[in-house]
Design a protein around this motif. Structure first.
Motif: not given
Length: 100
Positions: A37-44, A81-92
């Motif tokens: 639940a936490v990872t889903t919320r943070l990813q969203n 930082v902007a790129l990693s914030a927008s693409i990072g969750p999908d990569v992880l």
């Protein structure tokens, strides 16, 4: 590195690799979903409007610091930082759900 002065670097690297591989294999074997639940919320959040706001804010701060310092490095850091914030969750997410 004074503690490892008499030990060759290859042996130290091999030991660290074995420890890392064994802990990785142990972590893969454990399939708990306590934090789903936490990872889903943070990813969203990171992929939604909060993530876009964070990315644009970091880019704006990088641009502002770059103008003040007259340096391009601040702009590069802000863009990274902007790129990693927008693409990072999908990569992880793809890294942690990958199967062999």
């Amino acid at each position: 590195m004074k503690a490892f002065k008499g030990i060759p670097r290859r042996r130290i690297l091999l030991a660290l690799t074995l420890v890392g591989a064994s802990t990785g294999a142990y972590a893969v074997g454990i399939g708990s979903n306590d934090f789903d639940a936490v990872t889903t919320r943070l990813q969203n959040w990171m992929q939604g409007s909060l993530g876009k706001t964070f990315a644009l804010g970091s880019l704006a701060v990088g641009l502002a610091i770059g103008v003040v310092k007259q340096s391009v490095m601040s702009v590069v850091v802000g863009a990274a930082v902007a790129l990693s914030a927008s693409i990072g969750p999908d990569v992880l997410s793809s890294i942690f759900t990958a199967t062999m």
